[in-house]
Design a protein around this motif. Structure first.
Motif, PDB file in Angstrom:
ATOM      1  N   ASN A   1     -37.488  26.505  42.816  1.00 25.56           N
ATOM      2  CA  ASN A   1     -38.105  26.768  41.508  1.00 25.56           C
ATOM      3  C   ASN A   1     -39.161  25.721  41.240  1.00 25.56           C
ATOM      4  OD1 ASN A   1     -35.155  25.435  40.874  1.00 25.56           O
ATOM      5  ND2 ASN A   1     -36.805  24.480  39.697  1.00 25.56           N
ATOM      6  N   VAL A   2     -40.020  26.010  40.283  1.00 25.07           N
ATOM      7  CA  VAL A   2     -41.029  25.024  39.914  1.00 25.07           C
ATOM      8  C   VAL A   2     -40.419  24.118  38.851  1.00 25.07           C
ATOM      9  CG1 VAL A   2     -42.901  26.574  40.499  1.00 25.07           C
ATOM     10  CG2 VAL A   2     -42.019  26.552  38.165  1.00 25.07           C
ATOM     11  N   SER A   3     -41.175  23.156  38.410  1.00 28.21           N
ATOM     12  CA  SER A   3     -40.672  22.215  37.420  1.00 28.21           C
ATOM     13  C   SER A   3     -41.055  22.706  36.021  1.00 28.21           C
ATOM     14  CB  SER A   3     -41.279  20.838  37.693  1.00 28.21           C
ATOM     15  OG  SER A   3     -40.651  19.883  36.907  1.00 28.21           O
ATOM     16  N   TYR A   4     -40.050  23.004  35.189  1.00 29.62           N
ATOM     17  CA  TYR A   4     -40.304  23.505  33.843  1.00 29.62           C
ATOM     18  C   TYR A   4     -40.152  22.369  32.825  1.00 29.62           C
ATOM     19  CZ  TYR A   4     -39.600  28.090  36.000  1.00 29.62           C
ATOM     20  OH  TYR A   4     -39.703  29.191  36.804  1.00 29.62           O
ATOM     21  N   HIS A   5     -40.747  22.555  31.697  1.00 27.38           N
ATOM     22  CA  HIS A   5     -40.517  21.624  30.586  1.00 27.38           C
ATOM     23  C   HIS A   5     -39.769  22.372  29.494  1.00 27.38           C
ATOM     24  CE1 HIS A   5     -44.181  18.893  31.694  1.00 27.38           C
ATOM     25  NE2 HIS A   5     -43.207  18.859  32.574  1.00 27.38           N
ATOM     26  N   ALA A   6     -38.592  21.866  29.145  1.00 24.86           N
ATOM     27  CA  ALA A   6     -37.829  22.494  28.065  1.00 24.86           C
ATOM     28  C   ALA A   6     -37.869  21.584  26.842  1.00 24.86           C
ATOM     29  CB  ALA A   6     -36.398  22.722  28.528  1.00 24.86           C
ATOM     30  N   PHE A   7     -37.781  22.202  25.670  1.00 21.03           N
ATOM     31  CA  PHE A   7     -37.765  21.437  24.417  1.00 21.03           C
ATOM     32  C   PHE A   7     -36.634  21.977  23.569  1.00 21.03           C
ATOM     33  CE2 PHE A   7     -41.991  21.543  26.117  1.00 21.03           C
ATOM     34  CZ  PHE A   7     -42.466  20.234  25.988  1.00 21.03           C
ATOM     35  N   THR A   8     -35.851  21.084  22.955  1.00 22.32           N
ATOM     36  CA  THR A   8     -34.725  21.539  22.142  1.00 22.32           C
ATOM     37  C   THR A   8     -35.103  21.523  20.666  1.00 22.32           C
ATOM     38  OG1 THR A   8     -33.887  19.303  22.063  1.00 22.32           O
ATOM     39  CG2 THR A   8     -32.996  20.730  23.782  1.00 22.32           C
ATOM     40  N   HIS A   9     -34.345  22.320  19.862  1.00 22.34           N
ATOM     41  CA  HIS A   9     -34.587  22.341  18.410  1.00 22.34           C
ATOM     42  C   HIS A   9     -34.430  20.956  17.822  1.00 22.34           C
ATOM     43  CE1 HIS A   9     -34.976  26.580  18.234  1.00 22.34           C
ATOM     44  NE2 HIS A   9     -33.748  26.814  18.714  1.00 22.34           N
ATOM     45  N   LYS A  10     -33.443  20.236  18.356  1.00 15.50           N
ATOM     46  CA  LYS A  10     -33.103  18.938  17.810  1.00 15.50           C
ATOM     47  C   LYS A  10     -34.262  17.954  17.976  1.00 15.50           C
ATOM     48  CE  LYS A  10     -29.221  15.817  18.263  1.00 15.50           C
ATOM     49  NZ  LYS A  10     -28.213  15.437  19.252  1.00 15.50           N
TER      50      LYS A  10
ATOM     51  N   ASP B   1     -40.179  17.580  20.420  1.00 16.44           N
ATOM     52  CA  ASP B   1     -41.319  16.943  21.057  1.00 16.44           C
ATOM     53  C   ASP B   1     -40.951  16.243  22.354  1.00 16.44           C
ATOM     54  OD1 ASP B   1     -43.160  17.713  19.105  1.00 16.44           O
ATOM     55  OD2 ASP B   1     -42.387  16.130  17.770  1.00 16.44           O
ATOM     56  N   ALA B   2     -39.640  16.123  22.601  1.00 18.23           N
ATOM     57  CA  ALA B   2     -39.221  15.414  23.814  1.00 18.23           C
ATOM     58  C   ALA B   2     -39.075  16.402  24.969  1.00 18.23           C
ATOM     59  CB  ALA B   2     -37.891  14.693  23.566  1.00 18.23           C
ATOM     60  N   ILE B   3     -39.747  16.083  26.063  1.00 20.98           N
ATOM     61  CA  ILE B   3     -39.700  16.979  27.224  1.00 20.98           C
ATOM     62  C   ILE B   3     -38.381  16.792  27.971  1.00 20.98           C
ATOM     63  CG2 ILE B   3     -40.725  17.444  29.499  1.00 20.98           C
ATOM     64  CD1 ILE B   3     -43.403  16.527  28.358  1.00 20.98           C
ATOM     65  N   VAL B   4     -37.715  17.921  28.228  1.00 17.64           N
ATOM     66  CA  VAL B   4     -36.585  17.885  29.155  1.00 17.64           C
ATOM     67  C   VAL B   4     -37.107  18.513  30.443  1.00 17.64           C
ATOM     68  CG1 VAL B   4     -34.244  18.692  29.612  1.00 17.64           C
ATOM     69  CG2 VAL B   4     -34.977  18.222  27.250  1.00 17.64           C
ATOM     70  N   ILE B   5     -37.160  17.721  31.522  1.00 12.65           N
ATOM     71  CA  ILE B   5     -37.699  18.260  32.771  1.00 12.65           C
ATOM     72  C   ILE B   5     -36.619  19.078  33.465  1.00 12.65           C
ATOM     73  CG2 ILE B   5     -38.543  17.645  35.079  1.00 12.65           C
ATOM     74  CD1 ILE B   5     -40.070  15.376  33.753  1.00 12.65           C
ATOM     75  N   VAL B   6     -36.964  20.302  33.810  1.00 12.87           N
ATOM     76  CA  VAL B   6     -35.994  21.195  34.436  1.00 12.87           C
ATOM     77  C   VAL B   6     -36.442  21.452  35.882  1.00 12.87           C
ATOM     78  CG1 VAL B   6     -34.904  23.475  34.339  1.00 12.87           C
ATOM     79  CG2 VAL B   6     -35.498  22.282  32.212  1.00 12.87           C
ATOM     80  N   ASN B   7     -35.764  20.742  36.801  1.00 16.01           N
ATOM     81  CA  ASN B   7     -36.078  20.941  38.212  1.00 16.01           C
ATOM     82  C   ASN B   7     -34.992  21.752  38.906  1.00 16.01           C
ATOM     83  OD1 ASN B   7     -38.433  19.525  38.068  1.00 16.01           O
ATOM     84  ND2 ASN B   7     -37.571  17.608  38.839  1.00 16.01           N
ATOM     85  N   ASN B   8     -33.984  22.121  38.135  1.00 11.89           N
ATOM     86  CA  ASN B   8     -32.832  22.811  38.693  1.00 11.89           C
ATOM     87  C   ASN B   8     -32.347  23.772  37.611  1.00 11.89           C
ATOM     88  OD1 ASN B   8     -30.171  23.495  39.390  1.00 11.89           O
ATOM     89  ND2 ASN B   8     -29.796  21.510  40.349  1.00 11.89           N
ATOM     90  N   PRO B   9     -31.997  25.002  37.950  1.00 18.68           N
ATOM     91  CA  PRO B   9     -31.564  25.955  36.923  1.00 18.68           C
ATOM     92  C   PRO B   9     -30.482  25.379  36.001  1.00 18.68           C
ATOM     93  CG  PRO B   9     -31.788  27.073  39.019  1.00 18.68           C
ATOM     94  CD  PRO B   9     -32.049  25.613  39.285  1.00 18.68           C
ATOM     95  N   SER B  10     -29.621  24.518  36.546  1.00 26.08           N
ATOM     96  CA  SER B  10     -28.540  23.994  35.711  1.00 26.08           C
ATOM     97  C   SER B  10     -29.047  22.978  34.691  1.00 26.08           C
ATOM     98  CB  SER B  10     -27.444  23.374  36.587  1.00 26.08           C
ATOM     99  OG  SER B  10     -27.966  22.260  37.258  1.00 26.08           O
ATOM    100  N   ASP B  11     -30.275  22.497  34.869  1.00 24.93           N
ATOM    101  CA  ASP B  11     -30.831  21.551  33.895  1.00 24.93           C
ATOM    102  C   ASP B  11     -31.260  22.246  32.599  1.00 24.93           C
ATOM    103  OD1 ASP B  11     -30.632  19.604  35.829  1.00 24.93           O
ATOM    104  OD2 ASP B  11     -32.744  19.716  36.431  1.00 24.93           O
ATOM    105  N   LEU B  12     -31.391  23.563  32.616  1.00 23.17           N
ATOM    106  CA  LEU B  12     -31.912  24.271  31.446  1.00 23.17           C
ATOM    107  C   LEU B  12     -30.918  24.148  30.290  1.00 23.17           C
ATOM    108  CD1 LEU B  12     -34.377  26.168  30.726  1.00 23.17           C
ATOM    109  CD2 LEU B  12     -32.736  28.049  30.946  1.00 23.17           C
ATOM    110  N   PRO B  13     -31.368  23.614  29.142  1.00 25.13           N
ATOM    111  CA  PRO B  13     -30.437  23.463  28.013  1.00 25.13           C
ATOM    112  C   PRO B  13     -29.882  24.820  27.576  1.00 25.13           C
ATOM    113  CG  PRO B  13     -32.470  22.254  27.619  1.00 25.13           C
ATOM    114  CD  PRO B  13     -32.692  23.073  28.839  1.00 25.13           C
ATOM    115  N   ASP B  14     -28.735  24.796  26.928  1.00 23.12           N
ATOM    116  CA  ASP B  14     -28.099  26.020  26.447  1.00 23.12           C
ATOM    117  C   ASP B  14     -29.093  26.817  25.593  1.00 23.12           C
ATOM    118  OD1 ASP B  14     -25.221  27.236  26.060  1.00 23.12           O
ATOM    119  OD2 ASP B  14     -26.364  27.474  24.188  1.00 23.12           O
TER     120      ASP B  14
END
Lengths: 375, 598
Positions: free
Chosen positions: B368-377, B380-393
C-alpha cells in the motif's frame, strides 16, 4: 521373491481415458516380441540371485499376442531365470479378444490368471470410453473364462460421467454373479493430453465429479467387503488366497524386472525405466543396448515410497520397520506428522502399524505427502 | 578538460541501450575480447535477466579522434520509473545525452520525461535512431517523431544498429564534436556530485562522483554536505572495466571514491562532496532524500527465520540505501518487517534478491502507499498509515489523505479510448491530451498513486496491446474516502490480507479478493468459508469446498517413481505455505489482491 513384468505396447484402438504407453499400429508386433525375447535374455544376470514367482503380461493389450508368441516369451523366462514351481502367470486381456476358442487355447498354456478389462457392463459407458468390446462380449467371455480359469480378476471403472449409483451397483453385482475371486476397480481419471480431457474441455462430455467418485468408491468397498472380498489395496479387492502376487510385490518394495518399452524395473536400490517408444526400443535392443534410464533411491526416497505405497494397502506402514530401516529420526517424523490425521480420524495405529481409516482412504495421497520427508 | 566528454544514454527498456553501450566500449577498445559479454554494464544477474538497468554505472573510455586523445565518461542510468531520482542525478553529472530511439517503436513516455530532465539540465542531445537494420524499422516516421519532439534537423539524427555496430563511429564523433567539454575551475574548493554508490563486501561502499570544481586527491579530508560526515579519501580513481586508482581526479572528470564507509545509507545520491577544511559554499542543487512510495510487510515463511531475515535485510540495505524497514508483527504471520520501496519493481527486486542472494523465502503482503489519517480529536495531527492496521477506527476518523501523482501516458491514437477508461476506472482525472503526431497521443492524468500499485501496468499493457508507455511524478496529498477491507478465513480475520481501498471500489474488490483466494488456497478436508468485510459488515463470501478425492487410482511398477516425485513436490509446496488457524495459505495468496484481473 520377485516378479517379471512384460509390457505389450499395442492396442486395437485407444481408450479415451488412457495415458499408458501403447501404439495402435500393430505391424511391428513380431519385431517387438523378438526384442522382448532378446531383452529377457540379456538381462538375465540382473536376476541371477532371484527366484521368479510371478510373470505378468500387461499393456497395452497383451491378449493381442498369439498363443505362440505368449509361449515363446514364457519359455524364454523359464530358459534363463530361476522360476518357482507354481508361479502366478497373469495375462491382461480384453473381452473382445477372449473368444471361447482363445480361452481354451490360453488354458492350455502356463498362464493361470486372467485380468479382464471389462470396465462396465453398460454400452453407454463403454462407448464413452471408446472400449473395443460391448457389454454382451464382456458377459460371454466371463462365462467361458470362469469355466477354464479359477483365478480371474475383473477391472471395473467408476465415476464415469452419467454413471448413476444404481447402475454402478448393477455393475458390481453383475461382476459378482460370475463368482470371480478378484476385482480391480478404478476411478475414471482425466489424464492430461487424453481424448477424454479434450472432450471435457470442449463440453462434449461432462467433467468427472469428485462427489460421485467418492460415493461410488464407498459403495464398492461396502458391497465387496460384504461379499467376502478383502480390500487389500486402494483399488484392489481379493478373496483370501487370491490377491495379485505380482502387484503386491510393487507395494511391498520387492524387486521386479520390467521388460519392454516404458517398463520399469526395481532392484531394491535403483529404479530404471525403458524408453517409451516402440521403434527406439526395438532399434536399441537390436544393438544389445538397453534403452533405459536409472535413478538410485536415497534413504529418504525409500521411506517416502514405503509410506506412499504402505498407506494404500492393508499392510499399512510398520513403525517398527521404519525404525529398523530408516532410524529414529524418520520414526519421530512419521509419528509427529501423523498426529494431526489421527486426530482427524483419517489415520489410526493398529498394533504398531499406521493405516488409513475408511474415511481417510480416498484422501490417502494427500496424507502420504504430508508424512513425507523432503529436503 | 577540453578533452573530456561526459554523457549518458536516455532510452526506453528494450530500445537497445545496453547493447549500444557494449558497442561503444568495443569500438574504443575499452574491453578485450576475453572480457566481452552481453550487457557489460549490467553487473547484477537480475539486470541481465530482466534486460533492465537497476543501478547506475559509469565507465571511462579513451578515444582518439582526429589525432587527439579524448576521455569519454559514459554514465549508464537505470531504466525504470521507480528509479527516476537516480536518473536525474546521473543526468546532472553530464553535459550531453544520447537519445536512443528504437526505429520500430518510436518514442515512449519514459524517454520523454527523461529527455525533459536532460533539457532542464541544459544537456546537448544527440538523437540516435537505433535498430535501423530491423525489418520492422520505420525510420522516416520515427525521424519525424524525433524532429517534432526536439525541434532538431533530421540530419542531426544518427542511424545506428547496436547489433551490427553500424553508426557507432558516427556516434563517437558526435559525442566529441557536439557535446561541450565540462566547465569548471580546478582552483576552486572541491565540489563533486555523488550520482551513485555500489556496495563492495571487501572494500565498503564505493562512491561514484563527478567533480564540478576543484579536485579530489588521495588521502584528502573530505566532507559529505547533506550527511555532514567527514572521511579520509582512502582511494580515488577512474572507472574502467576495472577500477584504476589515481592520485587525483580533477574538475570535469568522473571517478570513484573509497573511504571505508560500511553502509550505503551514509552515501546519498545527489549529495555534494567537498573539502573538509575548505568547504565549498555552494552545495549542488537538486538533492533530495529519497522517500519510499510503496509499503508492504515482508515475513519469513518459517517463523523461526525471523532473525535470519533481519540479518539479510540489513545486508541488503548496505548496498541499497533506498530500502527502509521497521519491525512489525501480524497475528497471522508472526514477526516480520514493514518495508518501504521506491515502487513495485523495487519491491520485486528486493524480494528476488532476498531469495537469490540470501536464500530467504519470504511472504510479501499486499502493498500500500503511505496515507495520512486525521482524527476528530486532533484534526491537524497527521497519523501516518503505512499498514492497513494503522488506520484509526472509522468512528474516530476525521479524514484520510492519499498521495496523488501526475501520470503521463503515450499511446497510439487507436487505444486512447481504452487507456482513458482504464485510468478513469482507476480514479484518474484527465488533465491534458496532446497529439504528438496524428498516431501518437500523450495523455496526462491526476491519479491516486495507490491505483498504480494495484495491477495498473499489466492492464495498461493489455488494453493498449503493448503500445503504451507510462511515467509519473508525485503531486501531493488529497482527501480520499478510504476503508479497510478485512478478509476472514474460516471466520477468523487474517490481518495480513487486509487492504486499504477506496470506498467506491470496496464491494467490487472484496468480491474479487474472495474469488481469487478461492482459486489460490488449496482445498482441505473441510469447507473453508472466505469472507470480505468492512468492519462488522460482510460484503462478500465464497466457500472452498472440502476435498473429496485425493488419491490416484493406480499405483503399479511404473507409477511409483512419478507419483513419489509428485507428492514430494506437493509437500515442498506446503512447506512454503503459512498455517493460519487450521487453513494453509500459499505465499502468493498474500499478494492476491494485486492480480485480481488475471
Amino acid at each position: 521373491m520377485s516378479g517379471i513384468y512384460i509390457h505389450i505396447p499395442f492396442c486395437k484402438q485407444a481408450c479415451h481415458y488412457c495415458d499408458f504407453h501403447f501404439s495402435t499400429s500393430i505391424n511391428k508386433k513380431s519385431e517387438l516380441v523378438n526384442a522382448l525375447v532378446k531383452e529377457l535374455e540379456f538381462r538375465k544376470d540382473e536376476f541371477k540371485n532371484q527366484v521368479v514367482e510371478t510373470i505378468y503380461f500387461g499393456g497395452g493389450t497383451p491378449s493381442l499376442l498369439t498363443i505362440d508368441e505368449l509361449r515363446l516369451l514364457i519359455d524364454t523366462v523359464y530358459a534363463h531365470y530361476n522360476v518357482v514351481s507354481n508361479p502366478e502367470i497373469t495375462l491382461e486381456a480384453n473381452p473382445d479378444d477372449l473368444t471361447n476358442q482363445q480361452i481354451n487355447k490360453l488354458a492350455n498354456t502356463p498362464i493361470n490368471r486372467l485380468s479382464i478389462g471389462v470396465q462396465s457392463f453398460f454400452e453407454k459407458d463403454l462407448k464413452l470410453m471408446n472400449r473395443a468390446h460391448n457389454a454382451e462380449e464382456a458377459k460371454q467371455c466371463l462365462e467361458e473364462a470362469t469355466i477354464r480359469f479359477d483365478n480371474i480378476s475383473v477391472d471395473l471403472i467408476y465415476g464415469i460421467p452419467g454413471l448413476t449409483n444404481e447402475n454402478w451397483l448393477k455393475n458390481i453385482e453383475t461382476a459378482l454373479s460370475f463368482n470371480i475371486p478378484h476385482i480391480s476397480s478404478y476411478a475414471l481419471t482425466v489424464e492430461p493430453k487424453t481424448a477424454l480431457e479434450t472432450f471435457i474441455k470442449k463440453g462434449i462430455v461432462d467433467d468427472v465429479d469428485e462427489e460421485q467418485a467418492q460415493a461410488q468408491f464407498y459403495l464398492l468397498v461396502e458391497e465387496l467387503e460384504a461379499s467376502g472380498f478383502v480390500h487389500y489395496e486402494l483399488s484392489n479387492f481379493g478373496k483370501p488366497g487370491f490377491f495379485s502376487k505380482n502387484n503386491s510385490a510393487y507395494w511391498q518394495g520387492k524387486p521386479y524386472l520390467g521388460i519392454g518399452p516404458s517398463a520399469h524395473s526395481f532392484n531394491g536400490n535403483q529404479r530404471s525405466w525403458n524408453v517409451s517408444n516402440n521403434s527406439k526400443y526395438i532399434k536399441s535392443i537390436d544393438k544389445s543396448i538397453l534403452p533405459s534410464e536409472t535413478e538410485t533411491l536415497t534413504q529418504m526416497d525409500k521411506y517416502n515410497e514405503y509410506v506412499m505405497t504402505g498407506l494404500r494397502t492393508i499392510w499399512g506402514v510398520s513403525i517398527q520397520k521404519v525404525t529398523n530401516e530408516f532410524g529414529d529420526d524418520f520414526t519421530k517424523h512419521l509419528l509427529n506428522q501423523s498426529q494431526l490425521f489421527i486426530n482427524q480420524q483419517l489415520l489410526y495405529i493398529d498394533n504398531e502399524i499406521l493405516k488409513v481409516t475408511q474415511k481417510g482412504k480416498f484422501l490417502s495421497d494427500g496424507i502420504a505427502s504430508e508424512l513425507f520427508k523432503v529436503n | 578538460m577540453k578533452h573530456i566528454r561526459n554523457f549518458c544514454i536516455i532510452a526506453h527498456i528494450d530500445h537497445g541501450k545496453s547493447t549500444l553501450a557494449d558497442r561503444l566500449l568495443d569500438s574504443t577498445g575499452s574491453v578485450t575480447d576475453r572480457e566481452k559479454q552481453d550487457q557489460l554494464l549490467d553487473s547484477m544477474d537480475l539486470e541481465r535477466e530482466r534486460g533492465i538497468t537497476i543501478k547506475s554505472h559509469a565507465i571511462q573510455m579513451d578515444y582518439n579522434y582526429k589525432g587527439e586523445q579524448y576521455v569519454l565518461n559514459l554514465i549508464d542510468t537505470p531504466g525504470h520509473v521507480d528509479f527516476s531520482y537516480e536518473v536525474s542525478r546521473s543526468i546532472a553529472a553530464c553535459e550531453g545525452a544520447l537519445l536512443i530511439v528504437d526505429a520500430a517503436q518510436s518514442i515512449q513516455a519514459q524517454t520523454i520525461s527523461n529527455l525533459y530532465l536532460a533539457l532542464e539540465n541544459d544537456l546537448e542531445i544527440i538523437p540516435v535512431l537505433n535498430k535501423v537494420d530491423l525489418p520492422s524499422a520505420n525510420p522516416e516516421e520515427v525521424t519525424d517523431d524525433i524532429v517534432d519532439l526536439l525541434g532538431c534537423d533530421p540530419s542531426e539524427i544518427i542511424h545506428a544498429s547496436g547489433k551490427t555496430g553500424f553508426g557507432v563511429d558516427n556516434i563517437l564523433a558526435a559525442v566529441i564534436e557536439r557535446i561541450p567539454p565540462p566547465k569548471g575551475n580546478v582552483d576552486e574548493p572541491l565540489q563533486a556530485l555523488i550520482f551513485d554508490s555500489v556496495y563492495n563486501p571487501f572494500r565498503g561502499v564505493e562512491t561514484y562522483f563527478r567533480v564540478i570544481n576543484g579536485s579530489i586527491k588521495k588521502n584528502q579530508q573530505i566532507k559529505f554536505i547533506a550527511t555532514g560526515k567527514t572521511y579520509n579519501a582512502d582511494e580515488v580513481g577512474t572507472l574502467r572495466l576495472k577500477q584504476f586508482p589515481r592520485t587525483e581526479i580533477k574538475a570535469g572528470d568522473v571517478g570513484y571514491l573509497i573511504t571505508g564507509i560500511k553502509e550505503a545509507k551514509e552515501v546519498k545520491v545527489g549529495d555534494t562532496i567537498t573539502d573538509a577544511k575548505e568547504p565549498t559554499k555552494n552545495p549542488i542543487s537538486g538533492f533530495e532524500d529519497v522517500k519510499p512510495m510503496v509499503f508492504a510487510g515482508i515475513y519469513p515463511v518459517d517463523t523461526e527465520d525471523y532473525e535470519e531475515l533481519r540479518a539479510s535485510m540489513e545486508k541488503l540495505q548496505l548496498n541499497d540505501a533506498s530500502l527502509v524497514f521497521v519491525p512489525e508483527s501480524s497475528a497471522a504471520l508472526g514477526f516480520g518487517f514493514r518495508c518501504g520501496f521506491l515502487g513495485m519493481l523495487h519491491m520485486e527486486i528486493i524480494q528476488e534478491r532476498l531469495e537469490r542472494e540470501f536464500d530467504m523465502t519470504v511472504i510479501t503482503t499486499v502493498p500500500n502507499v503511505s496515507y495520512h489519517a486525521f482524527t476528530h480529536k486532533n484534526p491537524d495531527a497527521i497519523v501516518i498509515v503505512n499498514n492497513p492496521s494503522d488506520l484509526p477506527d472509522p468512528s474516530t476518523l476525521n479524514r484520510v489523505e492519499e498521495p496523488y501523482i501526475k501520470a503521463t501516458i503515450i499511446t497510439k491514437s487507436d487505444f486512447v479510448g481504452n487507456v482513458m477508461s482504464l485510468c478513469i476506472e482507476k480514479r484518474g482525472m484527465i488533465t491534458n491530451q496532446t497529439y504528438l503526431t496524428p498516431e501518437r497521443v500523450e495523455l496526462n492524468f491526476d491519479m491516486p498513486l495507490a491505483e498504480i500499485v494495484f495491477d495498473f501496468y499489466d492492464r495498461l499493457k493489455t488494453v493498449s496491446k503493448g503500445y503504451a508507455s507510462f511515467d509519473y511524478s508525485p503531486i501531493g496529498m488529497r482527501v480520499s474516502k478510504l476503508v479497510r477491507v478485512d478478509i476472514l478465513l474460516n471466520s477468523q480475520p487474517v490481518d495480513a490480507l487486509s487492504a486499504l481501498i477506496h470506498a467506491d471500489n470496496a464491494q467490487n474488490i472484496g468480491k474479487k479478493m474472495c474469488e481469487k483466494l478461492k482459486e489460490l488456497i488449496p482445498r482441505q478436508q473441510f469447507d473453508i468459508p472466505i469472507q470480505a468485510a468492512i468492519g462488522a459488515k460482510i460484503i462478500s463470501r465464497e466457500t472452498i469446498k472440502a476435498l473429496r478425492k485425493d488419491v490416484t487410482a493406480k499405483c503399479y511398477g511404473g507409477d511409483i517413481s512419478r507419483k513419489r516425485k509428485l507428492l514430494e513436490k506437493q509437500k515442498k509446496g506446503k512447506k512454503r505455505m503459512r498455517q493460519v488457524g487450521n487453513v494453509e495459505i500459499p505465499q502468493q495468496a498474500f499478494m492476491a489482491v494485486l492480480k485480481l484481473n488475471d
